[in-house]
Design a protein around this motif. Structure first.
Motif, PDB file in Angstrom:
ATOM      1  N   ALA A  15       8.072   8.734 -23.281  1.00 26.68           N
ATOM      2  CA  ALA A  15       8.531   7.504 -22.327  1.00 26.68           C
ATOM      3  C   ALA A  15       9.593   8.071 -21.210  1.00 26.68           C
ATOM      4  CB  ALA A  15       8.885   6.375 -23.129  1.00 26.68           C
ATOM      5  N   HIS A  16      10.772   8.758 -21.910  1.00 22.78           N
ATOM      6  CA  HIS A  16      11.854   9.082 -20.808  1.00 22.78           C
ATOM      7  C   HIS A  16      11.325   9.986 -19.779  1.00 22.78           C
ATOM      8  CE1 HIS A  16      15.567   7.260 -22.461  1.00 22.78           C
ATOM      9  NE2 HIS A  16      14.752   6.878 -23.730  1.00 22.78           N
ATOM     10  N   GLU A  17      10.476  11.149 -20.175  1.00 19.86           N
ATOM     11  CA  GLU A  17       9.946  11.959 -19.136  1.00 19.86           C
ATOM     12  C   GLU A  17       9.519  11.177 -18.036  1.00 19.86           C
ATOM     13  OE1 GLU A  17       7.703  14.807 -21.199  1.00 19.86           O
ATOM     14  OE2 GLU A  17       9.382  15.642 -22.567  1.00 19.86           O
ATOM     15  N   ARG A  18       8.573  10.394 -18.514  1.00 23.43           N
ATOM     16  CA  ARG A  18       7.764   9.462 -17.513  1.00 23.43           C
ATOM     17  C   ARG A  18       8.578   8.518 -16.811  1.00 23.43           C
ATOM     18  NH1 ARG A  18       4.549   4.841 -16.606  1.00 23.43           N
ATOM     19  NH2 ARG A  18       2.442   5.328 -15.970  1.00 23.43           N
ATOM     20  N   PHE A  19       9.553   8.101 -17.344  1.00 18.23           N
ATOM     21  CA  PHE A  19      10.474   7.130 -16.511  1.00 18.23           C
ATOM     22  C   PHE A  19      11.371   7.731 -15.773  1.00 18.23           C
ATOM     23  CE2 PHE A  19      14.499   5.109 -15.854  1.00 18.23           C
ATOM     24  CZ  PHE A  19      14.376   3.910 -15.900  1.00 18.23           C
ATOM     25  N   ALA A  20      11.681   9.105 -16.005  1.00 19.64           N
ATOM     26  CA  ALA A  20      12.631  10.099 -15.021  1.00 19.64           C
ATOM     27  C   ALA A  20      11.606  10.356 -14.028  1.00 19.64           C
ATOM     28  CB  ALA A  20      12.924  11.154 -15.567  1.00 19.64           C
ATOM     29  N   ARG A  21      10.408  10.815 -14.342  1.00 19.65           N
ATOM     30  CA  ARG A  21       9.556  11.040 -12.950  1.00 19.65           C
ATOM     31  C   ARG A  21       9.264   9.911 -11.894  1.00 19.65           C
ATOM     32  NH1 ARG A  21       6.417  13.750 -16.978  1.00 19.65           N
ATOM     33  NH2 ARG A  21       4.860  11.931 -16.824  1.00 19.65           N
ATOM     34  N   ASN A  22       9.112   8.727 -12.548  1.00 14.50           N
ATOM     35  CA  ASN A  22       8.747   7.421 -11.634  1.00 14.50           C
ATOM     36  C   ASN A  22       9.954   7.301 -11.001  1.00 14.50           C
ATOM     37  OD1 ASN A  22       5.944   7.610 -12.527  1.00 14.50           O
ATOM     38  ND2 ASN A  22       6.384   6.057 -14.281  1.00 14.50           N
ATOM     39  N   LEU A  23      11.093   7.174 -11.670  1.00 13.96           N
ATOM     40  CA  LEU A  23      12.336   6.614 -10.822  1.00 13.96           C
ATOM     41  C   LEU A  23      12.583   7.636  -9.877  1.00 13.96           C
ATOM     42  CD1 LEU A  23      14.872   4.864 -10.858  1.00 13.96           C
ATOM     43  CD2 LEU A  23      15.997   6.357 -12.656  1.00 13.96           C
ATOM     44  N   GLU A  24      12.559   9.001  -9.813  1.00 15.69           N
ATOM     45  CA  GLU A  24      12.467   9.938  -8.839  1.00 15.69           C
ATOM     46  C   GLU A  24      11.804   9.567  -7.609  1.00 15.69           C
ATOM     47  OE1 GLU A  24      12.727  14.813  -8.143  1.00 15.69           O
ATOM     48  OE2 GLU A  24      11.914  13.928 -10.109  1.00 15.69           O
ATOM     49  N   ALA A  25      10.386   9.169  -8.103  1.00 17.17           N
ATOM     50  CA  ALA A  25       9.333   9.150  -7.008  1.00 17.17           C
ATOM     51  C   ALA A  25       9.830   7.800  -6.191  1.00 17.17           C
ATOM     52  CB  ALA A  25       7.948   8.853  -7.603  1.00 17.17           C
ATOM     53  N   PHE A  26      10.445   6.764  -6.903  1.00 19.95           N
ATOM     54  CA  PHE A  26      11.114   5.474  -6.242  1.00 19.95           C
ATOM     55  C   PHE A  26      11.995   5.764  -5.339  1.00 19.95           C
ATOM     56  CE2 PHE A  26       9.243   1.564  -8.653  1.00 19.95           C
ATOM     57  CZ  PHE A  26       7.972   2.102  -9.093  1.00 19.95           C
ATOM     58  N   ARG A  27      12.856   6.810  -5.822  1.00 21.41           N
ATOM     59  CA  ARG A  27      14.098   6.983  -5.074  1.00 21.41           C
ATOM     60  C   ARG A  27      13.710   7.693  -3.953  1.00 21.41           C
ATOM     61  NH1 ARG A  27      18.325   7.689 -10.024  1.00 21.41           N
ATOM     62  NH2 ARG A  27      18.888   5.482 -10.083  1.00 21.41           N
ATOM     63  N   MET A  28      12.699   8.297  -3.744  1.00 25.20           N
ATOM     64  CA  MET A  28      12.281   8.893  -2.479  1.00 25.20           C
ATOM     65  C   MET A  28      11.992   7.705  -1.282  1.00 25.20           C
ATOM     66  SD  MET A  28       9.456  11.566  -3.729  1.00 25.20           S
ATOM     67  CE  MET A  28       9.312  12.333  -1.880  1.00 25.20           C
ATOM     68  N   HIS A  29      11.950   6.575  -1.703  1.00 23.67           N
ATOM     69  CA  HIS A  29      11.784   5.531  -0.602  1.00 23.67           C
ATOM     70  C   HIS A  29      12.920   4.132  -0.659  1.00 23.67           C
ATOM     71  CE1 HIS A  29       7.734   7.265   0.202  1.00 23.67           C
ATOM     72  NE2 HIS A  29       7.845   7.286  -1.006  1.00 23.67           N
ATOM     73  N   ALA A  30      13.491   4.263  -1.522  1.00 27.36           N
ATOM     74  CA  ALA A  30      14.685   3.127  -1.606  1.00 27.36           C
ATOM     75  C   ALA A  30      15.627   3.538  -2.754  1.00 27.36           C
ATOM     76  CB  ALA A  30      13.999   1.845  -1.841  1.00 27.36           C
ATOM     77  N   GLU A  31      16.860   3.216  -2.629  1.00 29.63           N
ATOM     78  CA  GLU A  31      17.906   3.080  -3.396  1.00 29.63           C
ATOM     79  C   GLU A  31      17.642   2.317  -4.892  1.00 29.63           C
ATOM     80  OE1 GLU A  31      22.801   3.059  -3.603  1.00 29.63           O
ATOM     81  OE2 GLU A  31      21.743   1.998  -2.207  1.00 29.63           O
ATOM     82  N   VAL A  32      17.623   2.906  -5.941  1.00 22.94           N
ATOM     83  CA  VAL A  32      17.292   2.269  -6.774  1.00 22.94           C
ATOM     84  C   VAL A  32      18.612   2.205  -7.823  1.00 22.94           C
ATOM     85  CG1 VAL A  32      15.832   2.006  -9.116  1.00 22.94           C
ATOM     86  CG2 VAL A  32      14.875   2.706  -6.912  1.00 22.94           C
ATOM     87  N   LYS A  33      19.154   0.942  -7.963  1.00 17.78           N
ATOM     88  CA  LYS A  33      20.139   0.847  -9.002  1.00 17.78           C
ATOM     89  C   LYS A  33      20.143   0.345 -10.342  1.00 17.78           C
ATOM     90  CE  LYS A  33      23.472   0.277  -5.083  1.00 17.78           C
ATOM     91  NZ  LYS A  33      24.716  -0.759  -4.596  1.00 17.78           N
ATOM     92  N   THR A  34      18.797  -0.404 -10.367  1.00 19.36           N
ATOM     93  CA  THR A  34      18.551  -1.137 -11.911  1.00 19.36           C
ATOM     94  C   THR A  34      17.327  -0.918 -12.122  1.00 19.36           C
ATOM     95  OG1 THR A  34      18.357  -3.302 -10.799  1.00 19.36           O
ATOM     96  CG2 THR A  34      20.353  -2.823 -11.620  1.00 19.36           C
ATOM     97  N   ALA A  35      16.752  -1.186 -13.346  1.00 19.43           N
ATOM     98  CA  ALA A  35      15.511  -1.147 -13.630  1.00 19.43           C
ATOM     99  C   ALA A  35      15.300  -2.415 -14.625  1.00 19.43           C
ATOM    100  CB  ALA A  35      14.933   0.067 -14.508  1.00 19.43           C
ATOM    101  N   CYS A  36      14.016  -2.710 -14.900  1.00 24.95           N
ATOM    102  CA  CYS A  36      13.634  -3.967 -15.695  1.00 24.95           C
ATOM    103  C   CYS A  36      12.301  -3.647 -16.399  1.00 24.95           C
ATOM    104  CB  CYS A  36      13.377  -5.153 -14.807  1.00 24.95           C
ATOM    105  SG  CYS A  36      12.899  -6.733 -15.293  1.00 24.95           S
ATOM    106  N   SER A  37      12.186  -3.965 -17.647  1.00 30.12           N
ATOM    107  CA  SER A  37      11.186  -3.848 -18.565  1.00 30.12           C
ATOM    108  C   SER A  37      10.275  -4.902 -17.974  1.00 30.12           C
ATOM    109  CB  SER A  37      11.672  -4.187 -20.032  1.00 30.12           C
ATOM    110  OG  SER A  37      10.306  -4.228 -20.716  1.00 30.12           O
TER     111      SER A  37
END
Length: 285
Positions: A110-132
């Motif tokens: 789950a952490h590996e997947r979270f890190a990949r997805n967060l990196e992809a999101f941050r290519m298009h926007a600053e992401v400061k928080t997450a939500c389950s």
């Protein structure tokens, strides 16, 4: 479930009530960054589970009121052009994660997947928080991926929308939590009483009895036109029935009882609500 609610006209009135009654509307990041939150505030959050076009319209409507809120996108609703527009309007963009459910409860995966997805999101926007994201078809709670070794801050996040904001309807020092889940706000405020409809929530803002709120509004629950209104209500009826149907399975997996009774209630609920919708749409013709 409130049938005659959750239109853009009503949402516009909700925003006006917040502005006219002196509430400072905050993003989740604003709240977590504030050393001393304002005396009267409303933390405004949106989980974009589906219907990204409605999320776009909601973001534009808030911008017309000069308000900023937080939009959490799933991997299935993350569209770069839309996300960049929402961020360009001044809103916060966050990651609506469901990684633990997707990997069957494997925390490391789950952490590996979270890190990949967060990196992809941050290519298009600053992401400061997450939500389950709640995953009703999975027995795994996505919030359970966090521990002392790997908290949200491990990924350069300010925090998590559930994990990092303490709410308490009975404590005036903390925000009261209101969510439109199930097509009803379904909250009891000590000062305002039972808050079921958006009109009730507007009355609470106008009364000034609840100076600190944390509000979750799902864009997919709100409608911009009469045809969309009927479609959204019908979809919610089916969705609620589906959630009710899988609850007995989840309880069986965890050893809970009373499965038969819950199954009967789940089967009967959409029938009763469909009758309400039929009466409403027929009356309006």
């Amino acid at each position: 479930m409130n049938i005659r609610d959750f239109t853009f006209e009503t949402y516009d009135r909700l925003l006006e009530a917040a502005v006219e009654n002196g509430f400072e509307v905050l993003t989740v990041a604003d709240y977590l960054e504030a050393a001393d939150p304002p005396e009267r505030y409303l933390v405004l959050r949106h989980d974009v589970d589906r219907k990204v076009d409605i999320a776009r319209s909601m973001a534009r409507l808030e911008a017309r009121h000069d308000l900023r809120s937080t939009y959490y996108f799933r991997t299935s609703t993350f569209e770069p052009d839309l996300v960049e527009e929402v961020a360009g309007l001044g809103h916060e963009v966050g990651y609506h994660y469901e990684d633990l459910a997707h990997v069957g409860g494997d925390v490391d995966a789950a952490h590996e997947r979270f890190a990949r997805n967060l990196e992809a999101f941050r290519m298009h926007a600053e992401v400061k928080t997450a939500c389950s994201h709640g995953s009703p078809l999975s027995p795994h709670l996505n919030l359970d991926m966090w521990d002392d070794r790997r908290p949200p801050e491990h990924y350069g996040l300010l925090g998590e929308a559930y994990h990092s904001i303490e709410t308490d309807d009975a404590d005036p020092r903390l925000p009261s939590y209101f969510s439109d889940t199930g097509r009803r706000w379904g909250a009891a405020d000590p000062a305002g009483g039972r808050i079921e409809t958006t009109a009730d929530l507007i009355d609470l803002l106008e009364s000034g009895d609840c100076p600190r709120l944390y509000v979750l509004a799902h864009p997919s629950r709100w409608s911009r036109s009469s045809p969309e209104f009927v479609e959204r209500v019908a979809w919610d009826v089916v969705a609620q029935a589906g959630k009710g149907a899988v609850e007995p399975v989840h309880r069986a997996q965890t050893g809970a009882a009373a499965v038969g009774t819950d199954a009967v209630r789940a089967a009967m609920r959409p029938i009763a609500i469909s009758r309400q919708l039929l009466q409403f749409t027929t009356h309006d013709r």
